[in-house]
Design an enzyme around this catalytic site. Structure first.
Site, short mmCIF file in Angstrom:
data_model
loop_
_atom_site.label_atom_id
_atom_site.label_comp_id
_atom_site.label_asym_id
_atom_site.label_seq_id
_atom_site.Cartn_x
_atom_site.Cartn_y
_atom_site.Cartn_z
N GLU A 1 10.70 -7.87 -3.37
CA GLU A 1 11.21 -6.60 -2.82
C GLU A 1 10.64 -6.48 -1.43
OE1 GLU A 1 13.36 -4.58 -4.01
OE2 GLU A 1 13.49 -5.16 -6.12
N CYS B 1 10.42 1.26 2.27
CA CYS B 1 11.40 0.19 2.50
C CYS B 1 12.81 0.74 2.43
CB CYS B 1 11.20 -0.89 1.45
SG CYS B 1 11.22 -0.20 -0.19
N GLY C 1 11.76 -5.75 3.01
CA GLY C 1 12.00 -4.61 3.91
C GLY C 1 13.42 -4.08 3.88
N GLY D 1 15.40 -9.04 -0.16
CA GLY D 1 14.71 -9.55 -1.34
C GLY D 1 15.59 -10.23 -2.35
N TRP E 1 0.80 -1.23 0.00
CA TRP E 1 0.00 0.00 0.00
C TRP E 1 0.83 1.27 0.00
CZ3 TRP E 1 1.97 2.22 4.23
CH2 TRP E 1 2.41 1.38 5.26
N ASN E 2 2.14 1.17 0.28
CA ASN E 2 2.85 2.42 0.58
C ASN E 2 3.13 3.28 -0.64
OD1 ASN E 2 4.76 0.50 -0.20
ND2 ASN E 2 6.39 1.53 0.92
N GLU F 1 14.57 -4.47 -9.77
CA GLU F 1 13.49 -3.79 -10.50
C GLU F 1 14.07 -2.54 -11.12
OE1 GLU F 1 10.12 -3.46 -7.75
OE2 GLU F 1 9.39 -5.33 -8.63
P1 NAD Z 1 2.28 -7.07 3.18
O1 NAD Z 1 3.37 -8.06 3.02
O2 NAD Z 1 1.41 -7.16 4.36
O3 NAD Z 1 1.28 -7.14 1.92
C1 NAD Z 1 1.76 -6.99 0.61
C2 NAD Z 1 0.78 -7.63 -0.35
O4 NAD Z 1 0.81 -9.05 -0.17
C3 NAD Z 1 -0.67 -7.19 -0.17
O5 NAD Z 1 -1.26 -7.03 -1.43
C4 NAD Z 1 -1.27 -8.38 0.57
O6 NAD Z 1 -2.66 -8.54 0.36
C5 NAD Z 1 -0.52 -9.53 -0.07
N1 NAD Z 1 -0.51 -10.77 0.72
C6 NAD Z 1 -0.66 -10.93 2.05
N2 NAD Z 1 -0.59 -12.24 2.36
C7 NAD Z 1 -0.38 -12.92 1.22
C8 NAD Z 1 -0.20 -14.29 0.89
N3 NAD Z 1 -0.24 -15.24 1.82
N4 NAD Z 1 0.02 -14.63 -0.38
C9 NAD Z 1 0.09 -13.68 -1.35
N5 NAD Z 1 -0.09 -12.36 -1.11
C10 NAD Z 1 -0.32 -11.98 0.16
O7 NAD Z 1 2.98 -5.63 3.04
P2 NAD Z 1 2.31 -4.20 3.19
O8 NAD Z 1 1.98 -4.01 4.63
O9 NAD Z 1 1.27 -4.01 2.17
O10 NAD Z 1 3.55 -3.26 2.80
C11 NAD Z 1 4.54 -2.89 3.68
C12 NAD Z 1 5.77 -3.77 3.53
O11 NAD Z 1 6.23 -3.69 2.18
C13 NAD Z 1 6.94 -3.31 4.37
O12 NAD Z 1 7.50 -4.40 5.05
C14 NAD Z 1 7.93 -2.77 3.37
O13 NAD Z 1 9.27 -2.87 3.73
C15 NAD Z 1 7.64 -3.53 2.14
N6 NAD Z 1 8.03 -2.75 0.96
C16 NAD Z 1 9.16 -3.08 0.28
C17 NAD Z 1 9.56 -2.34 -0.83
C18 NAD Z 1 10.80 -2.67 -1.63
O14 NAD Z 1 10.91 -2.22 -2.77
N7 NAD Z 1 11.73 -3.44 -1.10
C19 NAD Z 1 8.79 -1.26 -1.23
C20 NAD Z 1 7.65 -0.94 -0.52
C21 NAD Z 1 7.27 -1.71 0.58
#
Ligand code: NAD
Length: 496
Positions: free
Chosen positions: A261, A296, A263, A471, A163-164, A475
């Site tokens: 990708e 992240c 944390g 990760g 969502w971020n 990308e």
């Molecule tokens: P999240 O892992 O809770 O959810 C991400 C997505 O995965 C959502 O669409 C969710 O519905 C889906 N999901 C949840 N459970 C699943 C499953 N069992 N199988 C498949 N899909 C599933 O993350 P969030 O809270 O939406 O985002 C925040 C996290 O994202 C932070 O930890 C952050 O570090 C990470 N992030 C990483 C990057 C990067 O480029 N490295 C960029 C942005 C955010």
């Protein structure tokens, strides 16, 4: 194709147009169940979004799979041109998309949402020109044989979003996937699906039906069946480490490629010779304080040379105090809200742990807003943590909020060791005027994206991705498109 707006130009009407539907095969398909999407700034429901079941998810995959053979036959440059036309059409719709994004994420319209839409379009435009770069190689195997490699698309790509920064992170996945000849099912973040839907709706009007699709739902009910579907040939995921592991396991069961990708806990090392003003500005942008630290890549561990510490803290707190925290829709606002109450509690619990640590100092900057319509618990002040041990949870773990750990250093070897003492490895930055320090430190820092004297966000043509638990894969860039959205086939011909 026209560049006149196709979407409702009122954000509420745009959001309402996606009530309880997926966009599959160029059509809106109602789902049996829906889920509420809240405006984090007010706590009010802004709409009901699709809550897809495993069957509804599978239906989207089947549509994308059916569209794949014909899409692979569209010449690569033509695919790019279609994608480019969609990017231009999005420019005409940018404001309403940004308005929807601000309502669903709580990110400030001026400092974050308009820029995110622009960057997402920029990524699409960048990839639209890369169709002809899907080149293979010829191999000098034998004088009378032709031995070569070709690049092929993988099939249906499942793209799972957080969502971020949903729009930018989506485009980093689907723009290269589509130009390379794959078809796509995007799984939107259930916290913030609407701006994602708007971009996909525009794209789908420029591409053959079924080439790009978007579904919404929870992780277990929709994300997991997407990963497990036998016709999904590749998963590209951005999100938390825990869910990333689940996605990786699902991909392993089918032996399909996966990009993750995850944390970060990125260090920023400020050397004695650094420019103080630039460094303070870099710390604020690097910590993504105007995104409430929900990044992240956030520069969340700041190591300041001891000789600069007092001046740095004075200037940093003065600058952070100037940031206006408030209603994301207000043009005067710099800093909006945390995404939801659950995430806000995670952040406040971390800060409480710091406060309970003997000797630790917690500095809160700026003023939390007041307003009858606002949900006060989701507005958080930029917070600086000092004098914590390096093994403290606030130093070790990703907080994903506006909270930075700051420590003074005077021993170069020690600060490099501290910077690397994390299981993450997403990003790092070093601030120095010395080329030799820059070369030495960038070589030794264990991070996939290392910058000197800047903390820029993702650029479309510069590959980005983490080491360690941050990760797998890259990308952005041509390299990422070739490595992660194509497969290489070796062809050996002998007419002897
Ligand atoms: P999240 O892992 O809770 O959810 C991400 C997505 O995965 C959502 O669409 C969710 O519905 C889906 N999901 C949840 N459970 C699943 C499953 N069992 N199988 C498949 N899909 C599933 O993350 P969030 O809270 O939406 O985002 C925040 C996290 O994202 C932070 O930890 C952050 O570090 C990470 N992030 C990483 C990057 C990067 O480029 N490295 C960029 C942005 C955010």
């Amino acid at each position: 194709m026209t560049d006149t707006p196709l979407l409702p130009q009122d954000p509420e009407a745009l959001i309402a147009s996606y009530a309880g539907v997926n966009l599959v095969g160029g059509e809106k398909r109602a789902t049996a169940a829906t889920l509420a999407v809240l405006n984090p700034a007010t706590g009010a429901e802004i709409g009901q979004a699709a809550a897809s079941s495993a069957e509804e998810t599978a239906a989207a995959v089947e549509v994308a799979a059916a569209a794949f053979p014909a899409w692979t036959q569209v010449p690569a440059r033509e695919r790019g041109k279609l994608v480019g036309a969609a990017a231009r059409a999005m420019t005409a719709e940018a404001e309403v998309i940004a308005q929807a994004l601000a309502r669903e994420t709580g990110k400030a319209i001026r400092t974050e949402c308009r820029g995110e839409v622009k960057t997402a379009i920029d990524i699409l435009e960048f990839y639209s020109g890369l169709g002809s770069e899907l080149k293979g190689e010829t191999v000098p195997f034998h004088p009378r044989s032709l031995t070569m490699t070709t690049r092929e698309p993988l099939g249906v790509v499942g793209a799972i979003l957080p969502w971020n920064v949903p729009l930018v992170l989506m485009m980093l996945k689907i723009a290269p996937a589509l130009v390379a000849g794959n078809t796509v099912v995007v799984k939107a973040s259930e916290e913030a699906p609407y701006a994602t839907y708007a971009m996909i709706e525009i794209l789908s009007r420029h591409l053959p039906a079924g080439v790009v699709n978007v579904i919404n739902g929870t992780g277990p009910a929709c994300g997991a069946p997407l990963c497990a579907h036998p016709k999904v040939a590749k998963i590209t995921f951005t999100g938390s480490e825990a869910v990333g592991q689940t996605v990786y396991e699902a991909a392993a069961k089918k032996i399909i490629p996966v990009s993750l990708e995850l944390g970060g806990k990125s260090p920023m090392i400020i050397c004695e010779d650094a420019d103080l003003d630039k460094t303070v500005a870099g710390a604020i942008s690097g910590m993504r304080f105007t995104r409430q630290g929900q990044s992240c890549t956030a520069a969340s561990r700041i190591y300041v040379h001891a000789s600069l510490m007092d001046a740095f803290m004075e200037k940093l707190t003065a600058e952070l105090d100037k940031l206006v925290i408030g209603d994301p829709m207000d043009e005067a606002t710099d800093v909006g809200t945390i995404i939801n109450a659950k995430q806000a509690k995670v952040i406040t619990d971390y800060v409480a742990q710091a406060e309970a640590t003997p000797g630790a100092k917690v500095i809160r900057c700026g003023t939390a807003p007041e307003g009858a319509d606002l949900a006060p618990e989701l507005f958080m002040q930029p917070t600086l943590l000092l004098d914590l041990p390096e093994d403290h949870p606030c130093v070790m773990n990703e907080i994903f909020g506006p909270v930075a750990f700051i420590a003074a250093w005077d021993d170069y070897e020690d600060v490099i060791a501290k910077a690397n003492a994390t299981h993450y490895g997403l990003a790092a930055s070093v601030w120095t005027k010395s080329l030799s320090v820059a070369l030495d430190s960038t070589a030794r820092l264990n991070a996939g994206y290392v910058q000197v004297n800047q903390n820029l966000t993702i650029q479309p043509n510069v590959s980005y991705g983490g080491f360690g638990r941050s990760g797998l894969g890259k990308e952005a860039s041509l390299e990422a498109m070739l490595a992660h959205f194509t497969r290489s086939k070796t062809i050996v011909m002998n007419f002897d």
